[in-house]
Write an enzyme that holds these catalytic residues in place. Sequence first.
Site, short mmCIF file in Angstrom:
data_model
loop_
_atom_site.label_atom_id
_atom_site.label_comp_id
_atom_site.label_asym_id
_atom_site.label_seq_id
_atom_site.Cartn_x
_atom_site.Cartn_y
_atom_site.Cartn_z
N ASN A 208 65.15 -54.48 38.33
CA ASN A 208 64.14 -54.50 39.46
C ASN A 208 63.56 -56.04 39.23
O ASN A 208 63.49 -56.59 38.04
CB ASN A 208 63.08 -53.46 39.36
CG ASN A 208 63.82 -52.19 39.94
OD1 ASN A 208 64.59 -51.85 40.20
ND2 ASN A 208 62.62 -51.45 39.88
N ILE A 305 59.94 -41.54 33.78
CA ILE A 305 59.36 -41.66 32.68
C ILE A 305 57.88 -41.14 32.97
O ILE A 305 57.24 -40.33 32.42
CB ILE A 305 59.23 -43.15 32.05
CG1 ILE A 305 60.68 -43.65 31.79
CG2 ILE A 305 58.46 -42.78 30.77
CD1 ILE A 305 60.62 -45.32 31.50
N PHE A 323 51.94 -46.67 39.01
CA PHE A 323 51.94 -47.95 39.78
C PHE A 323 52.78 -47.51 40.99
O PHE A 323 53.64 -46.69 40.76
CB PHE A 323 52.26 -49.23 39.21
CG PHE A 323 51.30 -49.89 38.51
CD1 PHE A 323 50.63 -49.43 37.36
CD2 PHE A 323 50.53 -51.05 39.28
CE1 PHE A 323 49.62 -50.21 36.77
CE2 PHE A 323 49.60 -51.76 38.46
CZ PHE A 323 49.05 -51.40 37.29
#
Length: 397
Positions: A208, A305, A323
Site C-alpha cells: 500500500n 490485525i 484508522f
Amino acid sequence: MLADKHILLIIGGGIAAYKALDLIRRLRERGASVTPVLTKAGSEFVTPLSVSALSSNKLYSDLFDLTDEAEMGHIELSRAADLIVVAPATADLMAKMAAGLSGDLASTLLLATDKRVLIAPSMNVRMWEHPATQRNLATLQGDGILTVGPNDGDMACGEYGPGRMAEPLEIVAAVDAALSDGPLAGKHVVVTSGPTHEPIDPVRYIANRSSGAQGTAIASGLLALGAKVTFVTGPGDVAPPRGVDLVEVQTAKQMQDAVNAALPADAAVFAAAVADWHVANASDNKIKKDKAGLPTLEFAENPDILASISQMASGRPGLVVGFAAETTDVIANATAKRERKGCDWIVANDVSPETGIMGGSENDVTLITSEGAEDWPRMGKSEVAARLAARIAQALS
Ligand code: CTP
C-alpha cells in the site's frame, strides 16, 4: 521543582543568546544544575566568562580540547544530563541536527546523546519560514526532538513575525514538562505504522502507499506524554522516533506476530497501511520474464490485525484505535468499519489524491467513537498526533 536535575545548555550564535544568561539563572533558581556549552558563534554574542560565572560550572566550547576529553569525554558529557536544551537554536544548528552533522562540539553532543533534547528556535522570520528550515523542523520533530517557540513579535532585525526565541520562563516550563512524568507514564501503547511489503519473489513485492508519517508522529506524541511505546513498523519513508521499542517488519503476518508478542498493552493504535492480500504463490527465486507467458499471481487474504486484537476474548488492550483511509463516504464507511472490526475508535481520513494527505504533512480527520463523529480541523500530522495522544491519555486515566 527542578531539584537535582542536570541540564546541558547549548547556546547557539544568535542575538537571543543574551536571554540564555537569564535562562541559566531561572533554571538554577529552581534547583537545576546547568552545564553550559557555548558555540563559537554564540561567543560572539555572550562572553564565556558571564556564561560560566552564572552557571557556576565549567564551560565547554571546543570539541578538540584535550583537557576536557581527559576529564570528561564528549560522549559522557552528552549523556550525563537529564535533558539537553538548545537556546537559542539557530537555523544553522537545526540544519546540522537534522542532517546529523558533527563538526563541532555542540552538534557532536546532539548526535551522541541518548537523552531528550528541547530546542528553542530563534531566527529571522524569513529564515524560519524558509522551506528548508520547516523541513528540518519536521525532521527534528519526527526524531522526537521537543520544541518551545518561536514566538511572534518584533525582531532585532526590524521585521515582525514568528522567529523570536521563547522567553526564559516559557523555556523553564517546557523543561519542567519534559522532565516530569506525563499522563501516560507507566502505560504501554503498541503502535503499528507504515506499509507492509508482501513478496512476489525475492526482488518484487506488492504494497500500500504509506510514508509512515502519521504513525511515527503518533508514537512521538505518546512518548511525549510519558508512554512506553512499542512501535511495529513496515518499511516507511520516515525514520522511527527515538525512544520507542522498535520492531521492524516487512509483511502483514510478521506485523501481526510482532503485535501479539508486544501484548499486554493499555492501548493499541493501528496506523499501518496493511496490505489486504499476500501472494500465495510467491516464488523463492526471481521470476524471469523470458519464461513463456506472463506470471499469474494468486492472492490470499492477510490477517486483519486490528480486527483480531479488537475481538480478543481475553487480554484485549483497554483502548483499541484503528484508522480508516477512505476515498468515498468517509464517515459512513468509517463508522461501519468501527462496528465491523470491533475497535473503540476510528480515526477516519479522506485519502483521495486531491486532498494531498497521502505523503503530505497535513491531515484532515474525523474521530469516530461510540458517541458519534467528531470532525477535527485540518492540521499538521504532528498536531493530529498530539491531539490523539492527549485523548488517549484522557481515556486511560
Ligand atoms: N488493518 C489491519 N490489518 C489489516 C488491514 C487493516 O490492522 N490486514 C487496520 C489498519 O491499520 C487500519 C484499519 O485496519 O487501522 C483500516 O484499514 P483500511 O485499509 O482502511 O480498511 P480495510 O480493512 O482494508 O477495509 P476496506 O478495504 O474495506 O477499506
